[in-house]
Enzyme design. Structure first.
Site, mmCIF file in Angstrom:
data_model
loop_
_atom_site.group_PDB
_atom_site.id
_atom_site.type_symbol
_atom_site.label_atom_id
_atom_site.label_comp_id
_atom_site.label_asym_id
_atom_site.label_seq_id
_atom_site.Cartn_x
_atom_site.Cartn_y
_atom_site.Cartn_z
ATOM 1 N N THR A 14 0.840 -1.209 0.000
ATOM 2 C CA THR A 14 0.000 0.000 0.000
ATOM 3 C C THR A 14 0.871 1.255 0.000
ATOM 4 O O THR A 14 0.644 2.179 -0.785
ATOM 5 C CB THR A 14 -0.869 0.003 1.284
ATOM 6 O OG1 THR A 14 -1.530 -1.252 1.347
ATOM 7 C CG2 THR A 14 -1.883 1.109 1.276
ATOM 8 N N ARG A 46 8.741 -8.589 -5.143
ATOM 9 C CA ARG A 46 8.878 -10.028 -5.408
ATOM 10 C C ARG A 46 8.155 -10.419 -6.699
ATOM 11 O O ARG A 46 8.547 -11.306 -7.411
ATOM 12 C CB ARG A 46 8.318 -10.831 -4.236
ATOM 13 C CG ARG A 46 9.407 -11.281 -3.299
ATOM 14 C CD ARG A 46 8.847 -12.096 -2.219
ATOM 15 N NE ARG A 46 7.746 -11.377 -1.586
ATOM 16 C CZ ARG A 46 7.356 -11.545 -0.330
ATOM 17 N NH1 ARG A 46 7.941 -12.422 0.413
ATOM 18 N NH2 ARG A 46 6.359 -10.872 0.179
ATOM 19 N N ARG A 47 6.985 -9.720 -6.924
ATOM 20 C CA ARG A 47 6.220 -10.049 -8.128
ATOM 21 C C ARG A 47 6.253 -8.878 -9.106
ATOM 22 O O ARG A 47 6.018 -7.729 -8.699
ATOM 23 C CB ARG A 47 4.753 -10.331 -7.753
ATOM 24 C CG ARG A 47 4.458 -11.827 -7.697
ATOM 25 C CD ARG A 47 3.231 -12.063 -6.905
ATOM 26 N NE ARG A 47 3.445 -11.568 -5.545
ATOM 27 C CZ ARG A 47 2.493 -11.295 -4.671
ATOM 28 N NH1 ARG A 47 1.250 -11.436 -4.994
ATOM 29 N NH2 ARG A 47 2.777 -10.860 -3.451
ATOM 30 N N VAL A 130 5.430 7.307 12.472
ATOM 31 C CA VAL A 130 4.545 7.678 13.590
ATOM 32 C C VAL A 130 3.411 8.562 13.081
ATOM 33 O O VAL A 130 3.646 9.598 12.459
ATOM 34 C CB VAL A 130 5.327 8.448 14.684
ATOM 35 C CG1 VAL A 130 4.405 8.771 15.852
ATOM 36 C CG2 VAL A 130 6.533 7.660 15.161
ATOM 37 N N GLY A 132 1.328 8.370 10.675
ATOM 38 C CA GLY A 132 1.127 8.459 9.211
ATOM 39 C C GLY A 132 1.426 9.826 8.636
ATOM 40 O O GLY A 132 2.574 10.271 8.622
ATOM 41 N N ILE A 134 0.577 12.835 9.685
ATOM 42 C CA ILE A 134 0.787 13.979 10.592
ATOM 43 C C ILE A 134 2.303 14.168 10.740
ATOM 44 O O ILE A 134 2.990 13.234 11.139
ATOM 45 C CB ILE A 134 0.172 13.720 11.988
ATOM 46 C CG1 ILE A 134 -1.297 13.309 11.881
ATOM 47 C CG2 ILE A 134 0.341 14.932 12.884
ATOM 48 C CD1 ILE A 134 -1.922 12.895 13.207
ATOM 49 N N GLY A 185 -10.192 -3.187 6.067
ATOM 50 C CA GLY A 185 -8.760 -3.085 5.760
ATOM 51 C C GLY A 185 -7.998 -2.215 6.746
ATOM 52 O O GLY A 185 -6.842 -1.891 6.527
ATOM 53 N N LYS A 203 5.507 3.303 18.305
ATOM 54 C CA LYS A 203 5.474 4.724 17.934
ATOM 55 C C LYS A 203 5.796 5.596 19.140
ATOM 56 O O LYS A 203 6.506 6.594 19.025
ATOM 57 C CB LYS A 203 4.087 5.064 17.365
ATOM 58 C CG LYS A 203 3.786 4.337 16.045
ATOM 59 C CD LYS A 203 2.322 4.462 15.676
ATOM 60 C CE LYS A 203 1.986 3.753 14.378
ATOM 61 N NZ LYS A 203 0.548 3.590 14.160
HETATM 62 N N1 HSE Z 1 -1.881 -0.262 11.910
HETATM 63 C C1 HSE Z 1 -1.646 1.142 12.110
HETATM 64 C C2 HSE Z 1 -2.875 1.788 12.718
HETATM 65 C C3 HSE Z 1 -1.366 1.878 10.836
HETATM 66 O O1 HSE Z 1 -3.947 1.176 12.787
HETATM 67 O O2 HSE Z 1 -2.751 2.928 13.117
HETATM 68 C C4 HSE Z 1 0.040 2.136 10.503
HETATM 69 O O3 HSE Z 1 0.815 2.614 11.536
#
Ligand code: HSE
Length: 433
Positions: A14, A46-47, A130, A132, A134, A185, A203
């Site tokens: 992603t 890998r692919r 940490v 995302g 921000i 997801g 984090k």
């Molecule tokens: N799995 C993390 C969350 C996302 O739910 O915040 C990436 O750090």
């Protein structure tokens, strides 16, 4: 000055795909800001992917890409700890700057990785690790550099926040919401890191290091997840004017630092209590600035790619200036990192929400309040609810801040009372003042 900056993206999940798309969508803006054409020359995958520009070399030989003479900056978005660590170390040894979103790797091996980068005169950037999108690393490391940070409190796991928000707003049960989070997801197929608090603890250890100038000490973070949060407690907390959030805290105390991640009651009136769904937010209390709050998307392709590319842009300025490094990895120069102690859980101080299940007998409340008072625990609120069908009565008590060892002792004594039929439920409480 180089005309072209060449980038390798290792990992096409992603985040990697998000980076490739961002570079395509915003190529003109990025070039106007940096003064360079920023080109992805290699992707490590890998692919083979047919949707990738055919001029980009695709290979599964990550080590060869990391060492390629044409590559200026290596972006590691593979995740995991073993291959990612090997590749980052290989890139550093070949004098490449690295950008990574890998909080688990840095929380556990960051001291070694940053040390090696310093030795080789390159930078390892980690804004995306940490919260995302921000830009909290840049804020604490650079924008707040003139401040002394007293504490940091953050909602830094979106999956956990989504689950608690659904429980709070729609009275849904933990297990049902977790299934939905997986279907949407947000949570991984194995959601342990999210719901057991490990992702947040990774984090938090990064935030604490850059806030206080201490080495990374993930193994000293007290870590509790949200799996034991009962809908009943969410409802009672709401009745008392509180919201339960999963928070990471780093506090500067007189005798050391407290690093902890756990479900927490916070007043409904605080801004953090109103951060809902998958959003993240980090509050910093610092002198002389006071409190400041940073809010946004903590995960997802766009948010994470935004943070990764911001790091790439900074590294381009480093390359332009022809300097080996600029901001210290952990915000303080390495020889000034402090060995101040991390307090054990017994030494932590906070308020508590307690739920007791008791027989409806004369004197049970008096005994409970006596035990709390004998242990130096100040009661802030007390609420008794209607008896269950079984005849047992829930009693909810909120306390002012107290040393955890005192609370442990009091709970043991309360549980030994004949009228107390079940283990006491305890959730920590913070006023965030
Ligand atoms: N799995 C993390 C969350 C996302 O739910 O915040 C990436 O750090």
């Amino acid at each position: 000055m180089k005309d072209k900056i060449n980038i390798a993206v290792l990992g096409l999940g992603t985040v990697g795909t998000g980076v490739v798309n961002l570079l395509k969508d915003n190529a003109v803006e990025l070039s106007r800001r940096s003064g360079h054409d920023i080109c992805i020359t290699h992707v490590g995958t890998r692919r083979r992917r047919d949707d990738i520009d055919p001029t980009i070399k695709q290979s599964d030989d990550l080590m060869a890409i990391a060492a390629d003479d044409d590559v200026d900056i290596v972006i590691e978005v593979i995740g995991g700890k073993s291959v990612a660590k090997d590749v980052i170390i290989h890139a550093i040894k070949h004098k490449k700057h690295v950008v990574t979103a890998n909080k688990a790797l840095l929380a556990e091996h960051g001291n070694e990785i940053f040390g090696l980068a310093e030795e080789h005169g390159v930078q390892v950037r980690y804004e995306a690790a940490v919260a995302g999108g921000i830009p909290i690393i840049k804020i604490i490391r650079e924008a707040l550099a003139a401040n002394k940070v007293d504490w940091v409190a953050g909602i830094i796991n979106g999956t956990g926040n989504f689950i608690l928000t659904e429980m709070q707003q729609k009275n849904r049960r933990f297990g049902d919401v977790l299934k939905e989070a997986q279907a949407l997801g947000y949570a991984e197929a194995d959601p342990t890191f999210d719901v057991e608090g490990i992702d947040a603890a990774h984090k938090l250890s990064l935030l604490a290091s850059i806030a206080f100038g201490i080495p990374l000490q993930f193994n000293k973070v007290y870590c509790e997840g949200i799996t034991k949060i009962n809908l009943q407690d969410v409802v009672y907390a709401k009745e008392l004017g509180y919201t339960i959030k999963h928070l990471g805290f780093a506090f500067r105390r007189e005798h050391g630092f407290e690093l902890r991640v756990h479900p927490t009651l916070i007043p409904n009136s605080t801004l953090l209590a109103n951060v809902n769904g998958v959003k993240n937010a980090v509050m910093v209390d610092a002198h002389p600035l006071g409190q400041s709050l940073y809010y946004g998307d903590g995960a997802g392709a766009g948010a994470t790619a935004s943070a990764v590319m911001a790091d790439v842009m900074d590294l381009i300025y480093v390359i332009n200036a022809n300097t080996p490094s600029d901001v210290p990895h952990l915000a303080f120069v390495p020889e000034e990192l402090s060995d101040t102690r991390i307090l054990s859980s017994d030494e932590m101080t906070c308020g508590y929400y307690l739920r007791l299940t008791v027989k409806d007998e004369l004197g049970v409340l008096a005994d409970t309040t006596r035990i709390l008072s004998e242990n130096g625990i100040n009661i802030d609120a007390i609420m008794q609810r209607d008896a269950h069908k079984s005849g047992l009565v829930p009693v909810i008590i909120l306390t002012l801040p107290v040393l955890e060892s005192q609370m442990n002792k009091a709970i043991k004594e309360i549980e030994a009372l004949g009228a107390v039929t079940e283990p006491v439920v305890r959730i920590r409480l913070e006023s965030l003042e």
